[in-house]
Design an enzyme around this catalytic site. Sequence first.
Site, mmCIF file in Angstrom:
data_model
loop_
_atom_site.group_PDB
_atom_site.id
_atom_site.type_symbol
_atom_site.label_atom_id
_atom_site.label_comp_id
_atom_site.label_asym_id
_atom_site.label_seq_id
_atom_site.Cartn_x
_atom_site.Cartn_y
_atom_site.Cartn_z
ATOM 1 N N HIS A 127 0.818 -1.208 0.000
ATOM 2 C CA HIS A 127 0.000 0.000 0.000
ATOM 3 C C HIS A 127 0.856 1.264 0.000
ATOM 4 O O HIS A 127 2.042 1.246 0.331
ATOM 5 C CB HIS A 127 -0.975 0.004 1.181
ATOM 6 C CG HIS A 127 -0.335 0.095 2.536
ATOM 7 N ND1 HIS A 127 -0.014 1.303 3.130
ATOM 8 C CD2 HIS A 127 0.031 -0.852 3.430
ATOM 9 C CE1 HIS A 127 0.524 1.090 4.331
ATOM 10 N NE2 HIS A 127 0.561 -0.211 4.540
ATOM 11 N N CYS A 144 2.469 -5.130 6.857
ATOM 12 C CA CYS A 144 2.227 -4.821 5.447
ATOM 13 C C CYS A 144 3.452 -4.142 4.849
ATOM 14 O O CYS A 144 4.386 -3.756 5.547
ATOM 15 C CB CYS A 144 0.998 -3.938 5.304
ATOM 16 S SG CYS A 144 -0.553 -4.770 5.680
#
Length: 478
Positions: A362, A381
């Site tokens: 992301h 992440c």
Amino acid sequence: MMIRLPLLALAGLSSLPLSAQTPPPAVAPTLAPPTVQPVPAPPPPVPIPALSPAQEAWANQWLKNGAAQGLMARQKDSVALKGDALVTALLDRAKALGTGRVDTADFLDIWALRPAAFDPRPGLARAVSEDRLAQWASGLTPPWAGYETLRKGLARYEAIRDKGGWPSLAATSPADAVRRRIALEDPAVTPGEPLTAVIQRAQRRYGLNPTGTLDTRTLAALNIGVDDRIAAIMANMERWRWMPRSLPVNRVQVNIAAAVLTVFEGDQPVSSMRAVTGSPDNATPMLASSIHSIVVNPPWNVPMSIAKRELFPKGRATLLKQGYKIIKTPEGGERIVQPAGPNSALGRLKFDFNNPFAVYLHDTPSRGKFASYDRLASHGCIRLEKPVALAEQMVAGDPTLDGQIQALIDEGKTQRVSLPKEVAVYLLYWTAFANNDGVVSFRADPYGWDKLLASKIEASSRRVDPTAAPSPSLASKD
């Protein structure tokens, strides 16, 4: 299936006289014995022909290369094997080279990259019958240059170890001592080369800021023992053995330890960018998957673990002031959502792929970390330095999306964009990698996986490999 009788038939039965409704005496039905389907026996193992004396001699010699392949830290002298014992050792070694020495049952759950199943018996049987043992053995190791260059690097470090290793350095060490120490790992060092350049090259190999000065972190990297460097190489060679024997030519790879993302097209690296990967307390898992879609302007549904640990303690008023939403759950609890926008923790783009850890790639509004040489700071992440560029590469095959990613972002609404073709993604933990000359670059082992894996390799070899000897450096860590 339920069989329904007609209503009229049911009504007729209910109107019969009571005597007519009395059932006849019960007669036990004669039941046929149940048919038992025999379970097919597993096929017998492929028989291995008897090895000729010449094949036995070759096989015993080949079994002595386990240390050279990173399957054990040290080899021991062993008696020549014959017959079934030799065949068993060959099959075990073939399995170790083909899919890894450590059994997947002994993996950490977060090592979600799993090797494909492999039965070495048919190949060994053909090799013996066709007298092609050498060709069979050469095809067992991973076909990747990354593995072969590490194998060369391992030989270099084993030679350093066998000559006594290297001395520790201090900030006050003479320049000649520093030069000699670095030259043990870097044959490009020359007597007349400025020491600053020598140190900078070492710092780049360790993933450190190339200041050219012997700072604390550089000293710490130089003072890591040669046995630990060998353990790191062994661990990374094992991870190569977990990789598939063919990779998608178009793919994204993330080196978790180096915090770098690389895009491959036609099996060649075409671009790379800095990333931020999981902190030591929030490790990014190793896995393989496929990116199927991109969420533009994504909201962040805060994982409950993060909400409880980091956000709820701030208090509801503070969270609402910071723009979070607190939403009731069907179970009567509460969860936190950060709406889409420029300050969302996910930035403007989220790259989705299926995995059991709920991790993804992301964007991020926090750009400062990308300038750092220490970029392991996420909750697991992967934050991207250039997410728009990556998204554009992925949608380039769709004429309706090509060049439109920024325009979609500017619309401000949350929408999911399906990729014209799924893109393979590999999250990998490479802490040692070498060039063609066997000069190895290292990264820190932030999760402690190298020593753990090296000790598992060593323990597994000692259990099943008759040529494995306990390593003084690793045996105590088992």
